[in-house]
Design an enzyme around this catalytic site. Structure first.
Site, PDB file in Angstrom:
ATOM      1  N   GLY A 226     -29.204  33.813   2.735  1.00  0.00           N
ATOM      2  CA  GLY A 226     -28.131  33.349   1.849  1.00  0.00           C
ATOM      3  C   GLY A 226     -28.575  32.645   0.589  1.00  0.00           C
ATOM      4  O   GLY A 226     -27.755  31.979  -0.051  1.00  0.00           O
ATOM      5  N   ASP A 250     -32.578  30.873   4.919  1.00  0.00           N
ATOM      6  CA  ASP A 250     -33.406  31.598   3.952  1.00  0.00           C
ATOM      7  C   ASP A 250     -34.819  31.034   4.029  1.00  0.00           C
ATOM      8  O   ASP A 250     -35.093  30.116   4.809  1.00  0.00           O
ATOM      9  CB  ASP A 250     -32.848  31.511   2.530  1.00  0.00           C
ATOM     10  N   PHE A 271     -35.913  36.234   8.004  1.00  0.00           N
ATOM     11  CA  PHE A 271     -35.053  37.108   8.807  1.00  0.00           C
ATOM     12  C   PHE A 271     -35.781  38.266   9.477  1.00  0.00           C
ATOM     13  O   PHE A 271     -35.181  39.039  10.219  1.00  0.00           O
ATOM     14  CB  PHE A 271     -33.820  37.591   8.034  1.00  0.00           C
ATOM     15  N   ARG A 286     -25.025  39.259   2.789  1.00  0.00           N
ATOM     16  CA  ARG A 286     -24.499  39.727   1.507  1.00  0.00           C
ATOM     17  C   ARG A 286     -25.625  40.357   0.683  1.00  0.00           C
ATOM     18  O   ARG A 286     -26.611  39.702   0.336  1.00  0.00           O
ATOM     19  CB  ARG A 286     -23.891  38.541   0.743  1.00  0.00           C
ATOM     20  N   HIS A 290     -29.242  46.449   1.300  1.00  0.00           N
ATOM     21  CA  HIS A 290     -29.493  47.463   0.269  1.00  0.00           C
ATOM     22  C   HIS A 290     -30.857  47.283  -0.394  1.00  0.00           C
ATOM     23  O   HIS A 290     -31.305  48.156  -1.146  1.00  0.00           O
ATOM     24  CB  HIS A 290     -28.364  47.482  -0.773  1.00  0.00           C
TER      25      HIS A 290
END
Length: 384
Positions: A226, A250, A271, A286, A290
């Site tokens: 985040g 994070d 992560f 979020r 991608h």
């Protein structure tokens, strides 16, 4: 007749919503291209880099800021004095910028700001254009040679993508950024400034319904990757009375800069390691997936799945591309992600296949920015 049609288009655009406005732009560009003769097509496609180069010169000189701040049109001699550029050279640069609608020519040797100029004079414009010119464009320029060298295979190795060829490095882009602070600043500024405040998953997702009866002692919202906590701050502001712990995760350098949001726990977490918060209600990512090729997306999904309880929901906030008619700016982003990370923007079919491979299922999609295909996907355990 042409003027009347033009005025009708302007009147429609003035009242169109964002989706209709973007569709209108796409249609008008297609119409304009259909009118071009072969040499006009060749010139437009072959000289695209010249437009970028002249915009960069304008940014370096502060030209757009001078024009945007001016109360009336400025002459070349005035602009030459303000920028320090040679007047004959500046005349040639400005003439091109006016011909390509970056600035307005109001009379002989007189120029003024238009909407493009004002964007290029803004903090968002400066950060965005410099990011693309200094970081993304070099990866675009090596794309033909890279694909030829790899026999036109779809890139899937983020340790060997066009980015590494462009910058002659073996580093992943995020590792490379750490030793290139100017490039990192442009990227971070663009990410912080680009989103409109009303464009958020929180405007469409039924948070209160999903968290009803949740224990205040358990984690209700875990923002994975985040950054400095903008999403956590929005969550607390929008739903201050939702029970449960709100956790930002994070890497250490981001957590060190985290926003001081009351009620948010800041947790250093990579992560790619097992998720330490077990059985949270909402796990949220979020624009994380991608940035990665499929095999790494699957790894991250599986790590999150292992922490999920039977009532947990994984919220994936990403673009979902339509199967046909994808807008030009989004196809640009897709190829940019491929060039930098060997990753992609994905269709719902692509996402669904990845979820199923990870042992998850897509329950429902909530679109909140249809013009940019942005949605939040409600994903749950496959056996749930």
């Amino acid at each position: 007749m042409v003027n009347a049609a033009f005025e009708q288009i302007k009147a429609f655009a003035a009242t169109a919503d964002d989706s209709d406005r973007r569709n209108l732009i796409t249609s008008l560009r297609g119409l304009a291209s259909s009118f071009e003769d072969p040499m006009e097509i060749i010139h437009r496609l072959g000289c695209g880099t010249l437009g970028s180069a002249t915009v960069e010169i304008g940014l370096d000189l502060g030209l757009f800021k001078y024009l945007a701040d001016a109360k009336s049109p400025l002459g070349v001699s005035q602009l030459a004095e303000q920028t320090g550029a040679d007047a004959p050279l500046l005349t040639r640069i400005i003439r091109y910028l006016a011909a390509t609608n970056v600035i307005d020519e109001t009379g002989p040797g007189q120029f003024a700001a238009n909407s493009v100029t004002k964007t290029l004079a803004s903090d968002l414009g400066v950060a965005g254009v410099y990011h693309y010119l200094k970081t993304a464009s070099p990866t675009h320029s090596v794309l033909p040679s890279f694909l030829k060298k790899t026999n036109y295979k779809n890139p899937s190795d983020d340790s060997h993508a066009p980015f590494q060829d462009a910058f002659n490095t073996g580093l992943h882009p995020y590792a490379w950024f750490s030793s290139h602070p100017e490039n990192l600043k442009y990227f971070n500024d663009l990410m912080a400034l680009r989103r409109k405040s009303n464009e958020s998953w929180l405007s469409v997702y039924p948070v209160e319904e999903a968290t009803k009866g949740w224990s205040a002692d358990n984690a209700v919202y875990v923002n994975i990757g985040g950054s400095i906590g903008h999403q956590c701050a929005q969550f607390k502001e929008t739903y201050p009375h939702v029970p449960g712990r709100v956790i930002l995760q994070d890497l250490a350098h981001s957590i060190a800069q985290a926003l001081p949001t009351a009620g948010v726990e800041n947790m250093v977490h990579n992560f790619w390691d097992p998720q330490p918060v077990q059985g949270a209600k909402l796990y949220y990512m979020r624009a994380v997936l991608h940035n990665h090729p499929d095999h790494k997306v699957l790894k991250l999904l599986r790590l999150t799945k292992e922490a999920m309880g039977p009532d947990s929901i994984l919220l994936i906030d990403e673009m979902i591309l339509p199967e046909t008619g994808v807008k030009a700016d989004v196809t640009t982003l897709d190829l940019t992600m491929m060039s930098a990370f060997a990753s992609a923007e994905r269709t719902e079919k692509d996402w669904t296949a990845l979820f199923e491979q990870a042992g998850l299922r897509l329950v429902k999609t909530y679109a909140y920015n249809k013009a940019q295909y942005e949605s939040v996907m409600d994903v749950r355990l496959l056996e749930g």
